[in-house]
Design a protein around this motif. Structure first.
Motif, PDB file in Angstrom:
ATOM      1  N   CYS A  95       0.802  -1.226   0.000  1.00 32.53           N
ATOM      2  CA  CYS A  95       0.000   0.000   0.000  1.00 32.53           C
ATOM      3  C   CYS A  95       0.834   1.275   0.000  1.00 32.53           C
ATOM      4  O   CYS A  95       0.309   2.356  -0.301  1.00 32.53           O
ATOM      5  CB  CYS A  95      -0.930   0.023   1.207  1.00 32.53           C
ATOM      6  SG  CYS A  95      -2.091  -1.359   1.280  1.00 32.53           S
ATOM      7  N   THR A  96       2.116   1.197   0.344  1.00 30.88           N
ATOM      8  CA  THR A  96       2.899   2.419   0.579  1.00 30.88           C
ATOM      9  C   THR A  96       2.984   3.317  -0.652  1.00 30.88           C
ATOM     10  O   THR A  96       2.823   4.535  -0.555  1.00 30.88           O
ATOM     11  CB  THR A  96       4.317   2.063   1.057  1.00 30.88           C
ATOM     12  OG1 THR A  96       4.902   1.117   0.158  1.00 30.88           O
ATOM     13  CG2 THR A  96       4.280   1.473   2.453  1.00 30.88           C
ATOM     14  N   ALA A 152      -0.196   5.222  -1.175  1.00 33.92           N
ATOM     15  CA  ALA A 152      -0.482   6.249  -0.181  1.00 33.92           C
ATOM     16  C   ALA A 152       0.408   7.473  -0.362  1.00 33.92           C
ATOM     17  O   ALA A 152      -0.033   8.603  -0.165  1.00 33.92           O
ATOM     18  CB  ALA A 152      -0.298   5.676   1.226  1.00 33.92           C
ATOM     19  N   MET A 169       2.942   0.732   6.344  1.00 31.18           N
ATOM     20  CA  MET A 169       1.855   1.608   6.739  1.00 31.18           C
ATOM     21  C   MET A 169       1.703   1.567   8.260  1.00 31.18           C
ATOM     22  O   MET A 169       2.242   0.688   8.938  1.00 31.18           O
ATOM     23  CB  MET A 169       0.551   1.182   6.063  1.00 31.18           C
ATOM     24  CG  MET A 169       0.594   1.212   4.534  1.00 31.18           C
ATOM     25  SD  MET A 169       0.968   2.836   3.843  1.00 31.18           S
ATOM     26  CE  MET A 169      -0.443   3.794   4.402  1.00 31.18           C
ATOM     27  N   GLU A 170       0.932   2.521   8.795  1.00 35.40           N
ATOM     28  CA  GLU A 170       0.744   2.594  10.237  1.00 35.40           C
ATOM     29  C   GLU A 170      -0.148   1.477  10.784  1.00 35.40           C
ATOM     30  O   GLU A 170      -0.199   1.249  11.979  1.00 35.40           O
ATOM     31  CB  GLU A 170       0.129   3.944  10.611  1.00 35.40           C
ATOM     32  CG  GLU A 170      -1.256   4.182  10.007  1.00 35.40           C
ATOM     33  CD  GLU A 170      -1.831   5.540  10.385  1.00 35.40           C
ATOM     34  OE1 GLU A 170      -1.528   6.033  11.486  1.00 35.40           O
ATOM     35  OE2 GLU A 170      -2.586   6.100   9.571  1.00 35.40           O
ATOM     36  N   CYS A 229       0.961  -4.444   9.074  1.00 44.13           N
ATOM     37  CA  CYS A 229       2.264  -4.190   8.457  1.00 44.13           C
ATOM     38  C   CYS A 229       3.415  -4.526   9.405  1.00 44.13           C
ATOM     39  O   CYS A 229       4.570  -4.593   8.965  1.00 44.13           O
ATOM     40  CB  CYS A 229       2.369  -2.734   8.022  1.00 44.13           C
ATOM     41  SG  CYS A 229       1.866  -2.446   6.310  1.00 44.13           S
ATOM     42  N   THR A 259       7.550   4.584   8.428  1.00 42.00           N
ATOM     43  CA  THR A 259       6.125   4.300   8.610  1.00 42.00           C
ATOM     44  C   THR A 259       5.286   5.442   8.043  1.00 42.00           C
ATOM     45  O   THR A 259       5.557   6.612   8.317  1.00 42.00           O
ATOM     46  CB  THR A 259       5.804   4.102  10.104  1.00 42.00           C
ATOM     47  OG1 THR A 259       6.622   3.079  10.641  1.00 42.00           O
ATOM     48  CG2 THR A 259       4.346   3.735  10.301  1.00 42.00           C
ATOM     49  N   VAL A 268      -2.065   6.747   6.681  1.00 42.88           N
ATOM     50  CA  VAL A 268      -2.880   6.378   5.537  1.00 42.88           C
ATOM     51  C   VAL A 268      -3.050   7.507   4.541  1.00 42.88           C
ATOM     52  O   VAL A 268      -3.411   7.277   3.380  1.00 42.88           O
ATOM     53  CB  VAL A 268      -4.270   5.848   5.996  1.00 42.88           C
ATOM     54  CG1 VAL A 268      -4.124   4.551   6.751  1.00 42.88           C
ATOM     55  CG2 VAL A 268      -5.002   6.906   6.826  1.00 42.88           C
TER      56      VAL A 268
END
Length: 259
Positions: free
Chosen positions: A170-171, A174, A221-222, A226, A250, A253
């Motif tokens: 996802c990074t 985002a 991600m936070e 993860c 980190t 979102v």
């Protein structure tokens, strides 16, 4: 003679062909879309192919098998090379999944990222697509293919002398500047510990141990899931036996870096 030799479970084999490239003796080939051990005497029993398999379809068994024949292997490799199949990637498709075939995308370490403001794009025509203009000004920083942790080879030329960026799926979605800020100059491999089966630790440890990797950065991600990626990378660094810089970045979102 009774000896240790590889066994390929065809039910688990997905036909990616990574084991074919990993076998230095040419003992494995693709047959009808599946990996197959072609001759017992070509297999040295060391198992370089095992960590390359993304589905754990390859294992060791102990059974009656012809002894390893170094001379036969040398003759086999010479014949194969004379047919234009030398190098890490065959000249013609080996029958595996094209999307899993290892390749370098840029051939050399990417230059250090520069601030987007310093990039000057050529004036766009009146009918030019503004998104295409932006894309041309911000080059792709992916250094190799594949990039999925389960599919990347354990050893490849593009790892050498570079940092390893282990990124949660996802990074990059985002963070809009992810390519320039984090991927530039690194080999980027991605995964999702919540969706992918099994542990990444052994594969990552093998990659770090087998290559001249200068640093390891985890981009996550936070969200709690993860944490599995961060733990796997930390354990892999320890398991590799190498003392190299390790960092965790980190993201919130909304794409902000929060640590």
């Amino acid at each position: 003679m009774l000896r240790k030799i590889i066994h390929i479970d065809e039910d688990k084999c997905i036909g990616c062909g990574l084991c074919v490239d990993a076998c230095h003796e040419g003992a494995i080939a693709m047959v009808d879309g599946k990996a197959r051990l072609m001759r017992d005497d070509y297999c040295d029993g060391l198992g370089d192919c095992l960590p390359s398999c993304p589905t754990d379809a390859i294992s060791f068994v102990e059974r009656e098998a012809a002894p390893y024949d170094e001379a036969a292997v040398a003759a086999h490799l010479a014949t194969r090379n004379n047919n234009g199949m030398s190098g890490s990637a065959p000249a013609a498709p080996h029958g595996g999944c094209p999307g899993s075939r290892s390749r370098s995308l840029d051939g050399a370490p990417a230059p250090a990222a520069s601030a987007p403001a310093t990039r000057t794009a050529a004036p766009a025509a009146d009918n030019a697509d503004p998104l295409a203009t932006i894309a041309a000004a911000l080059p792709n920083r992916l250094a190799q293919w594949p990039c999925q942790i389960k599919l990347v080879p354990v050893q490849a030329p593009y790892y050498q002398g570079r940092g390893l960026l282990i990124a949660a799926d996802c990074t990059a979605f985002a963070c809009a500047s992810f390519h320039e800020r984090f991927m530039s100059g690194n080999v980027t491999i991605i995964g999702c510990p919540k969706l992918d089966e099994g542990s990444y630790t052994d594969k990552l440890a093998a990659i770090i141990a087998a290559n001249d990797i200068t640093s390891v950065t985890v981009a996550r991600m936070e969200v709690p899931c993860c944490g599995g990626l961060e733990r796997a990378a930390a354990e892999a660094c320890a398991q590799s036996g190498k003392d190299i810089p390790f960092e965790v970045v980190t993201f919130a979102v909304n794409g902000d870096v929060i640590s």
